[in-house]
Design a protein around this motif. Structure first.
Motif, PDB file in Angstrom:
ATOM      1  N   VAL A  37       0.834  -1.204   0.000  1.00 24.49           N
ATOM      2  CA  VAL A  37       0.000   0.000   0.000  1.00 24.49           C
ATOM      3  C   VAL A  37       0.867   1.251   0.000  1.00 24.49           C
ATOM      4  O   VAL A  37       0.641   2.190  -0.776  1.00 24.49           O
ATOM      5  CB  VAL A  37      -0.966  -0.003   1.203  1.00 24.49           C
ATOM      6  N   TRP A  38       1.875   1.300   0.858  1.00 22.32           N
ATOM      7  CA  TRP A  38       2.722   2.485   0.944  1.00 22.32           C
ATOM      8  C   TRP A  38       3.535   2.718  -0.320  1.00 22.32           C
ATOM      9  O   TRP A  38       3.758   3.840  -0.719  1.00 22.32           O
ATOM     10  CB  TRP A  38       3.647   2.393   2.141  1.00 22.32           C
ATOM     11  N   ARG A  39       3.996   1.648  -0.944  1.00 20.39           N
ATOM     12  CA  ARG A  39       4.869   1.785  -2.106  1.00 20.39           C
ATOM     13  C   ARG A  39       4.098   1.933  -3.414  1.00 20.39           C
ATOM     14  O   ARG A  39       4.452   2.720  -4.266  1.00 20.39           O
ATOM     15  CB  ARG A  39       5.810   0.571  -2.198  1.00 20.39           C
ATOM     16  N   PHE A  40       3.037   1.164  -3.560  1.00 20.45           N
ATOM     17  CA  PHE A  40       2.343   1.126  -4.843  1.00 20.45           C
ATOM     18  C   PHE A  40       0.935   1.707  -4.794  1.00 20.45           C
ATOM     19  O   PHE A  40       0.283   1.819  -5.830  1.00 20.45           O
ATOM     20  CB  PHE A  40       2.295  -0.315  -5.364  1.00 20.45           C
ATOM     21  N   GLY A  41       0.460   2.063  -3.621  1.00 23.96           N
ATOM     22  CA  GLY A  41      -0.895   2.597  -3.492  1.00 23.96           C
ATOM     23  C   GLY A  41      -0.978   4.058  -3.864  1.00 23.96           C
ATOM     24  O   GLY A  41       0.022   4.728  -4.126  1.00 23.96           O
TER      25      GLY A  41
ATOM     26  N   SER B  14      -6.677  10.377  -5.827  1.00 19.59           N
ATOM     27  CA  SER B  14      -7.297   9.403  -6.713  1.00 19.59           C
ATOM     28  C   SER B  14      -8.502   9.996  -7.443  1.00 19.59           C
ATOM     29  O   SER B  14      -9.156  10.911  -6.959  1.00 19.59           O
ATOM     30  CB  SER B  14      -7.755   8.192  -5.901  1.00 19.59           C
ATOM     31  N   ARG B  15      -8.789   9.444  -8.606  1.00 26.87           N
ATOM     32  CA  ARG B  15      -9.996   9.828  -9.338  1.00 26.87           C
ATOM     33  C   ARG B  15     -11.192   8.995  -8.906  1.00 26.87           C
ATOM     34  O   ARG B  15     -12.302   9.220  -9.361  1.00 26.87           O
ATOM     35  CB  ARG B  15      -9.763   9.660 -10.841  1.00 26.87           C
ATOM     36  N   VAL B  16     -10.958   8.051  -8.003  1.00 27.84           N
ATOM     37  CA  VAL B  16     -12.032   7.179  -7.505  1.00 27.84           C
ATOM     38  C   VAL B  16     -12.878   7.976  -6.518  1.00 27.84           C
ATOM     39  O   VAL B  16     -12.356   8.606  -5.599  1.00 27.84           O
ATOM     40  CB  VAL B  16     -11.444   5.929  -6.819  1.00 27.84           C
ATOM     41  N   SER B  17     -14.197   7.930  -6.701  1.00 31.55           N
ATOM     42  CA  SER B  17     -15.078   8.702  -5.821  1.00 31.55           C
ATOM     43  C   SER B  17     -15.714   7.845  -4.727  1.00 31.55           C
ATOM     44  O   SER B  17     -16.288   8.372  -3.790  1.00 31.55           O
ATOM     45  CB  SER B  17     -16.168   9.392  -6.635  1.00 31.55           C
ATOM     46  N   SER B  18     -15.625   6.527  -4.850  1.00 31.11           N
ATOM     47  CA  SER B  18     -16.188   5.625  -3.841  1.00 31.11           C
ATOM     48  C   SER B  18     -15.113   4.654  -3.388  1.00 31.11           C
ATOM     49  O   SER B  18     -14.276   4.230  -4.170  1.00 31.11           O
ATOM     50  CB  SER B  18     -17.358   4.832  -4.417  1.00 31.11           C
TER      51      SER B  18
END
Length: 101
Positions: free
Chosen positions: A79-83, A89-93
């Motif tokens: 998560v820290w390296r590749f998240g 983010s363009r994710v809204s949900s």
């Protein structure tokens, strides 16, 4: 949550990713696949982060989590390296722990 993640304490525990390469390794990829594709295993893993019986002590939770500590580290590193920060983010949900039953 935004204030918490920006706190001095939260920033102090965000150690740098211990690898220099930008390619995800097999060990990290397997950690993600196991978490995402095996519901019961993911459920048991998640239970190790919280008390599951009344009166359970911190030491008992830690002892139970020891079985999964390496897997937890691998997931955190992914998560820290590749998240992506949710703010970037363009994710809204965002869905987490949704059951289809």
């Amino acid at each position: 949550a935004k204030m918490r993640i920006k706190s001095e304490h939260a920033q102090s525990i965000r150690e740098p990713f211990p690898y220099d390469d930008k390619v995800i390794g097999v060990e990290h990829l397997m950690a993600v696949i196991l978490y995402c594709n095996f519901t019961q295993l993911s459920y048991e893993f998640s239970r190790t982060f919280r008390r599951i019986k009344k009166g359970e002590t911190d030491d008992e939770v830690v002892k139970r989590h020891r079985e999964y500590a390496r897997w937890a580290r691998l997931l955190r590193e992914v998560v820290w390296r590749f998240g992506t920060n949710i703010e970037d983010s363009r994710v809204s949900s965002f869905y987490h722990g949704i059951s289809n039953q």
